[in-house]
Design a protein around this motif. Sequence first.
Motif, PDB file in Angstrom:
ATOM      1  N   LEU A  23       0.812  -1.221   0.000  1.00 17.95           N
ATOM      2  CA  LEU A  23       0.000   0.000   0.000  1.00 17.95           C
ATOM      3  C   LEU A  23       0.845   1.271   0.000  1.00 17.95           C
ATOM      4  N   HIS A  24       2.051   1.197   0.560  1.00 12.98           N
ATOM      5  CA  HIS A  24       2.857   2.407   0.722  1.00 12.98           C
ATOM      6  C   HIS A  24       4.154   2.385  -0.096  1.00 12.98           C
ATOM      7  N   ALA A  25       4.270   1.453  -1.025  1.00 14.54           N
ATOM      8  CA  ALA A  25       5.490   1.382  -1.853  1.00 14.54           C
ATOM      9  C   ALA A  25       5.581   2.601  -2.779  1.00 14.54           C
ATOM     10  N   ASP A  26       6.784   3.059  -3.029  1.00  7.74           N
ATOM     11  CA  ASP A  26       6.993   4.199  -3.930  1.00  7.74           C
ATOM     12  C   ASP A  26       7.023   3.771  -5.397  1.00  7.74           C
ATOM     13  N   ILE A  27       7.511   2.546  -5.635  1.00  6.55           N
ATOM     14  CA  ILE A  27       7.694   2.060  -7.010  1.00  6.55           C
ATOM     15  C   ILE A  27       7.160   0.637  -7.124  1.00  6.55           C
ATOM     16  N   ALA A  28       6.467   0.346  -8.216  1.00  8.46           N
ATOM     17  CA  ALA A  28       6.045  -1.020  -8.536  1.00  8.46           C
ATOM     18  C   ALA A  28       6.892  -1.534  -9.686  1.00  8.46           C
ATOM     19  N   MET A  29       7.272  -2.805  -9.603  1.00  3.26           N
ATOM     20  CA  MET A  29       8.058  -3.401 -10.682  1.00  3.26           C
ATOM     21  C   MET A  29       7.406  -4.721 -11.094  1.00  3.26           C
ATOM     22  N   THR A  30       7.152  -4.885 -12.381  1.00  4.60           N
ATOM     23  CA  THR A  30       6.570  -6.123 -12.888  1.00  4.60           C
ATOM     24  C   THR A  30       7.391  -6.620 -14.072  1.00  4.60           C
ATOM     25  N   GLY A  31       7.119  -7.854 -14.428  1.00  4.35           N
ATOM     26  CA  GLY A  31       7.610  -8.371 -15.690  1.00  4.35           C
ATOM     27  C   GLY A  31       6.574  -8.089 -16.764  1.00  4.35           C
ATOM     28  N   VAL A  32       6.759  -8.714 -17.911  1.00  2.00           N
ATOM     29  CA  VAL A  32       5.819  -8.581 -19.025  1.00  2.00           C
ATOM     30  C   VAL A  32       5.670  -9.950 -19.678  1.00  2.00           C
ATOM     31  N   ASN A  33       4.442 -10.448 -19.747  1.00  2.00           N
ATOM     32  CA  ASN A  33       4.214 -11.712 -20.440  1.00  2.00           C
ATOM     33  C   ASN A  33       4.117 -11.520 -21.951  1.00  2.00           C
ATOM     34  N   PHE A  34       3.416 -10.463 -22.365  1.00  2.00           N
ATOM     35  CA  PHE A  34       3.273 -10.172 -23.795  1.00  2.00           C
ATOM     36  C   PHE A  34       3.208  -8.662 -23.992  1.00  2.00           C
ATOM     37  N   SER A  56      -1.270  -0.675  -8.389  1.00  2.00           N
ATOM     38  CA  SER A  56      -2.397   0.250  -8.187  1.00  2.00           C
ATOM     39  C   SER A  56      -2.040   1.451  -7.320  1.00  2.00           C
ATOM     40  N   PHE A  57      -1.105   1.301  -6.402  1.00  2.00           N
ATOM     41  CA  PHE A  57      -0.850   2.350  -5.407  1.00  2.00           C
ATOM     42  C   PHE A  57       0.417   3.177  -5.656  1.00  2.00           C
ATOM     43  N   PRO A  58       1.537   2.580  -6.071  1.00  2.00           N
ATOM     44  CA  PRO A  58       2.748   3.389  -6.273  1.00  2.00           C
ATOM     45  C   PRO A  58       2.591   4.398  -7.406  1.00  2.00           C
ATOM     46  N   LYS A  59       3.371   5.444  -7.345  1.00  6.92           N
ATOM     47  CA  LYS A  59       3.335   6.496  -8.362  1.00  6.92           C
ATOM     48  C   LYS A  59       4.139   6.132  -9.612  1.00  6.92           C
ATOM     49  N   VAL A  60       5.012   5.135  -9.482  1.00  8.99           N
ATOM     50  CA  VAL A  60       5.874   4.754 -10.599  1.00  8.99           C
ATOM     51  C   VAL A  60       5.747   3.253 -10.846  1.00  8.99           C
ATOM     52  N   HIS A  61       5.520   2.886 -12.102  1.00  9.56           N
ATOM     53  CA  HIS A  61       5.459   1.478 -12.509  1.00  9.56           C
ATOM     54  C   HIS A  61       6.581   1.221 -13.505  1.00  9.56           C
ATOM     55  N   ILE A  62       7.497   0.302 -13.145  1.00  9.43           N
ATOM     56  CA  ILE A  62       8.583  -0.088 -14.036  1.00  9.43           C
ATOM     57  C   ILE A  62       8.306  -1.505 -14.528  1.00  9.43           C
ATOM     58  N   ALA A  63       8.153  -1.661 -15.830  1.00  2.67           N
ATOM     59  CA  ALA A  63       7.909  -2.975 -16.431  1.00  2.67           C
ATOM     60  C   ALA A  63       9.145  -3.410 -17.202  1.00  2.67           C
TER      61      ALA A  63
END
Length: 286
Positions: A23-34, A56-63
């Motif tokens: 809920l309080h993370a600054d950055i989200a990091m995911t992989g990519v399936n397609f 949904s919650f962090p301001k930055v999403h790194i894929a």
Amino acid sequence: EPGNSDPTYLTHAARAALREKFLHADIAMTGVNFAVASSGAFVVCTNEGNADMGTSFPKVHIAIMGLEKVVPDYDALALYVRLLARSATGQPSTTYTSHYKKPVEGQEMHIVIVDNGRSDILACTEHVNMLKCIRCGSCINTCPVYRRTGGYSYSYFIPGPVGINLGMLKSPEKYSGNVSACSLCYSCSNVCPVKIDLAEQIYKWRQNLAPLHLADPSKKLMVKGMKFIMNHPGLFYNAIAAGRVAERMPRFVLYNSLDAWGVGRELPEFAKETFNEMWKKGLKAD
């Protein structure tokens, strides 16, 4: 709580410890399936929903995606999404198939496209098919060696047939030992949903071990000895008889520094009858 392995208890414990971090993370990091070329969108497939909550919650999403993850359009995506789930777990589709195209207003989205040797694989005609892999795991599910030994038997971080090939493409010198972890039953090639010739590639790697000076001298000597014995039936059946005698020897004779197989393993018990003996009995009975 030490020793408590109840799944419900562990789920609640993980939720209590991790939910606030999500809920309080600054950055989200995911992989990519397609990644869909026609729209610029990318897709993340999960069964737990962690990616959805995590982004949904962090301001930055790194894929982060490998360059081979690109598919041409949504028609192709529809096929691959179904293919992935059915080949992995038998589901019609993954529980969460999340599409990302642009950041929410006021937030940021960054896509990191990773090469990490993929361009070299693209130029390698013998092994270029490895870039077709969708990471469903069907080859691992069917592999008799993996099912018996588990993932920790492989030195590369991806185990099974796909890991053997990817490890060799990464560093033959470092991961050549994994090539032996294959019975060449070809089950992996038969079940692969994207038709990768996994077993055929492993066979090619085996043929190349000697030119690469990676063939184990002791294994080469053992193979020559086995070839000689199997070409002489009398020696072969005498060797089986000798094996039965060996079962009755003291442990220190069987398990010592000369027996690398015996480190952490018990030698298998010989069957009471050989197949040849059973076959001859069947012929006499007929």
